[in-house]
Design a protein around this motif. Structure first.
Motif, PDB file in Angstrom:
ATOM      1  N   ALA A  90     -23.549  30.176   4.023  1.00 14.70           N
ATOM      2  CA  ALA A  90     -22.264  29.805   3.433  1.00 14.70           C
ATOM      3  C   ALA A  90     -21.959  30.686   2.231  1.00 14.70           C
ATOM      4  CB  ALA A  90     -22.276  28.333   3.033  1.00 14.70           C
ATOM      5  N   GLY A  91     -22.993  30.972   1.420  1.00 11.53           N
ATOM      6  CA  GLY A  91     -22.811  31.840   0.263  1.00 11.53           C
ATOM      7  C   GLY A  91     -22.416  33.252   0.654  1.00 11.53           C
ATOM      8  N   ILE A  92     -23.002  33.760   1.748  1.00 14.82           N
ATOM      9  CA  ILE A  92     -22.649  35.099   2.222  1.00 14.82           C
ATOM     10  C   ILE A  92     -21.193  35.131   2.680  1.00 14.82           C
ATOM     11  CG2 ILE A  92     -23.080  36.772   4.085  1.00 14.82           C
ATOM     12  CD1 ILE A  92     -26.059  35.899   3.923  1.00 14.82           C
ATOM     13  N   ALA A  93     -20.776  34.088   3.404  1.00 14.21           N
ATOM     14  CA  ALA A  93     -19.381  34.023   3.856  1.00 14.21           C
ATOM     15  C   ALA A  93     -18.429  34.023   2.667  1.00 14.21           C
ATOM     16  CB  ALA A  93     -19.165  32.782   4.720  1.00 14.21           C
ATOM     17  N   LEU A  94     -18.774  33.272   1.619  1.00 14.16           N
ATOM     18  CA  LEU A  94     -17.934  33.223   0.423  1.00 14.16           C
ATOM     19  C   LEU A  94     -17.921  34.569  -0.289  1.00 14.16           C
ATOM     20  CD1 LEU A  94     -16.223  31.796  -1.699  1.00 14.16           C
ATOM     21  CD2 LEU A  94     -18.338  30.890  -2.709  1.00 14.16           C
ATOM     22  N   ASP A  95     -19.092  35.176  -0.441  1.00 14.57           N
ATOM     23  CA  ASP A  95     -19.183  36.470  -1.116  1.00 14.57           C
ATOM     24  C   ASP A  95     -18.333  37.513  -0.398  1.00 14.57           C
ATOM     25  OD1 ASP A  95     -21.133  38.088  -3.193  1.00 14.57           O
ATOM     26  OD2 ASP A  95     -20.637  39.289  -1.436  1.00 14.57           O
ATOM     27  N   ALA A  96     -18.488  37.580   0.926  1.00 10.19           N
ATOM     28  CA  ALA A  96     -17.763  38.596   1.698  1.00 10.19           C
ATOM     29  C   ALA A  96     -16.259  38.334   1.687  1.00 10.19           C
ATOM     30  CB  ALA A  96     -18.296  38.631   3.135  1.00 10.19           C
ATOM     31  N   ALA A  97     -15.874  37.063   1.842  1.00 12.40           N
ATOM     32  CA  ALA A  97     -14.439  36.744   1.876  1.00 12.40           C
ATOM     33  C   ALA A  97     -13.767  37.085   0.555  1.00 12.40           C
ATOM     34  CB  ALA A  97     -14.240  35.273   2.218  1.00 12.40           C
ATOM     35  N   THR A  98     -14.449  36.813  -0.567  1.00 16.29           N
ATOM     36  CA  THR A  98     -13.842  37.087  -1.872  1.00 16.29           C
ATOM     37  C   THR A  98     -13.897  38.565  -2.239  1.00 16.29           C
ATOM     38  OG1 THR A  98     -15.924  36.435  -2.945  1.00 16.29           O
ATOM     39  CG2 THR A  98     -14.186  34.770  -2.804  1.00 16.29           C
ATOM     40  N   ARG A  99     -14.552  39.381  -1.424  1.00 19.37           N
ATOM     41  CA  ARG A  99     -14.467  40.837  -1.580  1.00 19.37           C
ATOM     42  C   ARG A  99     -13.326  41.412  -0.749  1.00 19.37           C
ATOM     43  NH1 ARG A  99     -20.372  43.661  -2.149  1.00 19.37           N
ATOM     44  NH2 ARG A  99     -21.639  41.839  -2.660  1.00 19.37           N
ATOM     45  N   GLY A 100     -12.603  40.531  -0.043  1.00 17.64           N
ATOM     46  CA  GLY A 100     -11.480  40.988   0.762  1.00 17.64           C
ATOM     47  C   GLY A 100     -11.837  41.331   2.190  1.00 17.64           C
ATOM     48  N   LEU A 101     -13.050  40.968   2.629  1.00 20.97           N
ATOM     49  CA  LEU A 101     -13.483  41.265   3.992  1.00 20.97           C
ATOM     50  C   LEU A 101     -13.085  40.126   4.933  1.00 20.97           C
ATOM     51  CD1 LEU A 101     -17.081  42.553   3.140  1.00 20.97           C
ATOM     52  CD2 LEU A 101     -15.049  43.941   3.642  1.00 20.97           C
ATOM     53  N   SER A 102     -12.924  40.461   6.206  1.00 17.56           N
ATOM     54  CA  SER A 102     -12.683  39.421   7.216  1.00 17.56           C
ATOM     55  C   SER A 102     -14.043  38.900   7.675  1.00 17.56           C
ATOM     56  CB  SER A 102     -11.889  39.978   8.400  1.00 17.56           C
ATOM     57  OG  SER A 102     -12.564  41.068   9.001  1.00 17.56           O
ATOM     58  N   VAL A 103     -14.184  37.574   7.704  1.00 21.50           N
ATOM     59  CA  VAL A 103     -15.503  36.955   7.855  1.00 21.50           C
ATOM     60  C   VAL A 103     -15.464  35.839   8.888  1.00 21.50           C
ATOM     61  CG1 VAL A 103     -17.385  35.771   6.654  1.00 21.50           C
ATOM     62  CG2 VAL A 103     -15.926  37.380   5.403  1.00 21.50           C
ATOM     63  N   ALA A 104     -16.510  35.776   9.723  1.00 23.72           N
ATOM     64  CA  ALA A 104     -16.741  34.635  10.596  1.00 23.72           C
ATOM     65  C   ALA A 104     -18.114  34.057  10.264  1.00 23.72           C
ATOM     66  CB  ALA A 104     -16.695  35.052  12.060  1.00 23.72           C
ATOM     67  N   LEU A 105     -18.189  32.745  10.155  1.00 21.44           N
ATOM     68  CA  LEU A 105     -19.458  32.050   9.935  1.00 21.44           C
ATOM     69  C   LEU A 105     -19.653  31.065  11.077  1.00 21.44           C
ATOM     70  CD1 LEU A 105     -21.906  30.991   8.193  1.00 21.44           C
ATOM     71  CD2 LEU A 105     -20.288  29.366   7.196  1.00 21.44           C
ATOM     72  N   VAL A 106     -20.782  31.166  11.784  1.00 22.06           N
ATOM     73  CA  VAL A 106     -21.076  30.232  12.870  1.00 22.06           C
ATOM     74  C   VAL A 106     -22.403  29.537  12.602  1.00 22.06           C
ATOM     75  CG1 VAL A 106     -19.709  31.413  14.617  1.00 22.06           C
ATOM     76  CG2 VAL A 106     -22.083  32.106  14.269  1.00 22.06           C
ATOM     77  N   GLU A 107     -22.448  28.257  12.923  1.00 19.97           N
ATOM     78  CA  GLU A 107     -23.622  27.410  12.700  1.00 19.97           C
ATOM     79  C   GLU A 107     -23.839  26.572  13.960  1.00 19.97           C
ATOM     80  OE1 GLU A 107     -26.484  24.822  12.090  1.00 19.97           O
ATOM     81  OE2 GLU A 107     -26.172  26.489  10.674  1.00 19.97           O
ATOM     82  N   ALA A 108     -25.066  26.565  14.471  1.00 21.64           N
ATOM     83  CA  ALA A 108     -25.369  25.881  15.723  1.00 21.64           C
ATOM     84  C   ALA A 108     -25.217  24.368  15.618  1.00 21.64           C
ATOM     85  CB  ALA A 108     -26.782  26.221  16.186  1.00 21.64           C
ATOM     86  N   ARG A 109     -25.553  23.802  14.469  1.00 22.60           N
ATOM     87  CA  ARG A 109     -25.464  22.356  14.283  1.00 22.60           C
ATOM     88  C   ARG A 109     -24.398  22.046  13.227  1.00 22.60           C
ATOM     89  NH1 ARG A 109     -30.784  23.078  16.111  1.00 22.60           N
ATOM     90  NH2 ARG A 109     -31.435  21.503  17.644  1.00 22.60           N
ATOM     91  N   ASP A 110     -24.834  21.652  12.049  1.00 21.01           N
ATOM     92  CA  ASP A 110     -23.896  21.240  11.000  1.00 21.01           C
ATOM     93  C   ASP A 110     -24.230  22.000   9.726  1.00 21.01           C
ATOM     94  OD1 ASP A 110     -21.976  19.749   9.587  1.00 21.01           O
ATOM     95  OD2 ASP A 110     -23.401  18.151   9.100  1.00 21.01           O
ATOM     96  N   TYR A 111     -23.259  22.080   8.825  1.00 26.78           N
ATOM     97  CA  TYR A 111     -23.548  22.672   7.515  1.00 26.78           C
ATOM     98  C   TYR A 111     -24.746  21.950   6.895  1.00 26.78           C
ATOM     99  CZ  TYR A 111     -18.779  24.363   8.117  1.00 26.78           C
ATOM    100  OH  TYR A 111     -17.640  24.945   8.620  1.00 26.78           O
ATOM    101  N   ALA A 112     -25.701  22.724   6.423  1.00 29.13           N
ATOM    102  CA  ALA A 112     -26.879  22.193   5.718  1.00 29.13           C
ATOM    103  C   ALA A 112     -27.748  21.293   6.589  1.00 29.13           C
ATOM    104  CB  ALA A 112     -26.451  21.424   4.454  1.00 29.13           C
ATOM    105  N   SER A 113     -27.632  21.409   7.909  1.00 30.86           N
ATOM    106  CA  SER A 113     -28.404  20.494   8.763  1.00 30.86           C
ATOM    107  C   SER A 113     -29.894  20.809   8.762  1.00 30.86           C
ATOM    108  CB  SER A 113     -27.877  20.511  10.205  1.00 30.86           C
ATOM    109  OG  SER A 113     -27.901  21.818  10.738  1.00 30.86           O
TER     110      SER A 113
END
Length: 577
Positions: A39-62
């Motif tokens: 989640a932190g990587i997705a936030l870091d990349a998005a706030t640098r102006g990059l297009s980002v996809a984050l996928v998780e097999a179960r749930d956030y923080a599962s």
């Protein structure tokens, strides 16, 4: 009154739209893993102006990110291991989150360190805690204070008089790890990242010699899609090696899973105004105040079985009880325990055979063109880990990549939080809630509190507590499904709330009520409601039975036999560790 909103709702429509985007867009960065680092990587990349996809097999923080000691801390014990750089870095992150990034979620916490040896221990620990108080620019917590035996016992009357000769009071922090991780993911979505849970990576895409994306499968209905990205980042924690094996690339490091178990007991079982840190022969034991409870842990043992559902054993629980009871006036028994949870630390495999001695430093490597992996580290340093991962991944992104700015980006709910704390009485009056209830909500949602409570505008009965979990309002369950990406009862009872560890019934008694509340939001019919309730009950029964088993193998067999809430999830092929 201060009223902040605008965070993207992670609800059913967003989930549908995200699936369409995943299959049709070219992303700069594709992140695998919805724990705090992913989640932190997705936030870091998005706030640098990059297009980002984050996928998780179960749930956030599962996985690991919901099963920590609930501390956002520097790691006092790492000073003894001379990991000064790690502690300094973690304390800087603690200060950032306390003051700027997540003051609604990360809270100061008073600790007592009992002194048990005369002469040498006090100056030794005082020097260590002095470093701890001054490294990393800590300003938001008070400095240490030395206590006599009587002073320490006034702070913690529940301790045996002969268990200490004095004490040191110092401060650290506490966090609801699962809510924090979900909030990081939601903040990433707020800045444009496409985030989606129940979306399992089952293969990698290639163009010539480089990785060009991933193949994903919906863990709910089995649908598949291809997600294209200039670079893929493997941030799957204890699953790092399994995902690495899927890519057919040789990894640059290996990850070992270390099991940590915690027990949860009612607050009145231990009389103390402060958290307590105790030395053990292997590590330390924390006694952490948690609402109306204490969380006590942790253990530190190798785990080579089911990575998704690590199981606590009777031996783990006895170990914790045995150590904490050495210092308590009134010993704890198994009957005092309301909740138990087990999590896995993703430790970088090293030369040592003892997981407690493996490094908590993180490693990041470009495994192949278009593929970066990151592992290790500790919860507190997630933002630094994310920055390092995106820095390395930028080698595979054709456009110029801006520097990281996440140290200046508050998580959703942080802006306006301090003003709302001062307006607690007025907010309570607006919604007909006791100020104590408002404070509890502010410490979970921050300035998004109005988003939550406004869901009850047309159905004011949603502002009533859950019948068998009165710490939570009914509207919080609805909001979890409508805005926080919860898809199953387990997501709500174990992670959006912490009902599964805070009540002796472990959420079973309120499962039916919560399922009925979220059914209209998630489109559940009567048969789905029944299935969700039965699946959750089976999970709890399996966990409770496993916690009576003598060893890991027996406990794992019982826990792994419970049905999965996500019916279409595929178990990765196990690899030798």
């Amino acid at each position: 009154m201060t009223k902040q909103s605008g965070a993207q709702f992670l609800g059913p429509q967003q989930r549908k739209d995200a699936w369409d985007q995943l299959g049709s867009e070219q992303f700069d960065v594709v992140v695998i893993g919805g724990g705090v680092v992913g989640a932190g990587i997705a936030l870091d990349a998005a706030t640098r102006g990059l297009s980002v996809a984050l996928v998780e097999a179960r749930d956030y923080a599962s996985g690991t990110s919901s099963r920590s000691s609930k501390m956002f801390h520097g790691g006092l014990r790492y000073l003894e291991q001379l990991e000064f750089g790690l502690v300094r870095e973690a304390l800087r992150e603690r200060e950032l989150s306390l003051s700027t990034l997540a003051p609604h979620l990360v809270k100061p916490l008073k600790f007592l360190f009992p002194i048990t040896h005369r002469v040498w221990e006090r100056p030794y620990m005082a020097a260590g805690i002095f470093l701890y108080d001054t490294m990393g620019g800590a300003k938001s917590v008070p400095a240490q204070k030395h206590l006599t035996r009587s002073g320490a016992l006034r702070l913690a009357p529940g301790l045996k008089r002969n268990s200490l000769v004095g004490g040191i009071r110092y401060y650290d922090t506490v966090v609801d790890d699962a809510r924090h991780t979900m909030t990081v993911a939601r903040t990433a979505a707020h800045y444009g990242a496409v985030v989606r849970t129940s979306t399992q990576v089952v293969g990698f895409l290639r163009e010539a010699d480089r990785v060009s994306g991933v193949r994903v499968r919906d863990s709910e209905d089995g649908s598949t899609a291809e997600v294209r990205g200039h670079v893929v980042i493997n941030a799957t924690g204890v699953w790092t090696d399994e995902i690495q094996a899927l890519s057919n690339q040789r990894g640059r490091f290996r990850v070992r899973a270390s099991k940590g178990v915690h027990i949860v007991v009612p607050r009145d079982r231990i009389v103390s105004e402060a958290a307590i840190i105790l030395r053990t022969e292997k590590s330390v034991l924390f006694v952490i105040p948690w609402g109306n409870h204490w969380i006590i842990g942790t253990t530190d043992t190798d785990w080579n079985l089911d990575l998704a559902h690590p199981a606590a054993t009777k031996a783990d629980i006895d170990y914790i009880l045995g150590h904490v009871n050495k210092v308590l006036v009134t010993p704890l028994t198994h009957d005092d325990i309301d909740g138990v949870y087990a999590g896995l630390r993703p430790l970088l495999a090293g030369e040592s055979d003892e997981t407690s001695k493996l490094s908590r430093e993180h490693a990041v490597a470009r495994v192949a063109p278009g593929l970066v992996a990151i592992a290790g580290g500790k919860y507190t340093t997630y933002r630094v880990m994310a920055e390092d991962a995106v820095d390395l991944a930028s080698e595979d992104i054709p456009a110029r990549v801006a520097p990281s700015i996440t140290e200046k980006v508050p998580l959703v709910g942080a802006d306006g939080y301090f003003a709302l704390v001062n307006q607690t009485t007025a907010v309570g009056h607006q919604y007909g809630l006791h100020p104590y209830r408002v404070k509890h909500l502010l410490d979970r949602y921050g300035s998004l509190i109005h988003e939550v409570l406004d869901l009850a505008t047309s159905t004011p009965e949603l502002l009533q507590p859950l019948t068998d979990a009165p710490d939570y309002l009914q509207v919080e369950a609805v909001y979890a499904a409508a805005a926080e990406g919860a898809l199953h009862l387990e997501d709500i009872l174990a992670r959006r709330t912490r009902i599964s560890i805070e009540y002796a019934h472990r959420g079973v008694n309120c499962a039916e009520q919560v399922a009925q509340l979220v059914a209209p939001v998630l489109g559940w019919d009567a048969a789905t409601v029944d299935r969700e309730v039965e699946t959750y009950r089976a999970r709890v029964e399996a966990e409770v039975r496993s916690q009576a088993q003598p060893d890991d193998s027996a406990a794992d067999a019982l826990r792994a036999a419970a049905p999965e809430a996500r019916a279409e999830i595929l178990e990765p092929v196990p690899i030798s560790r």
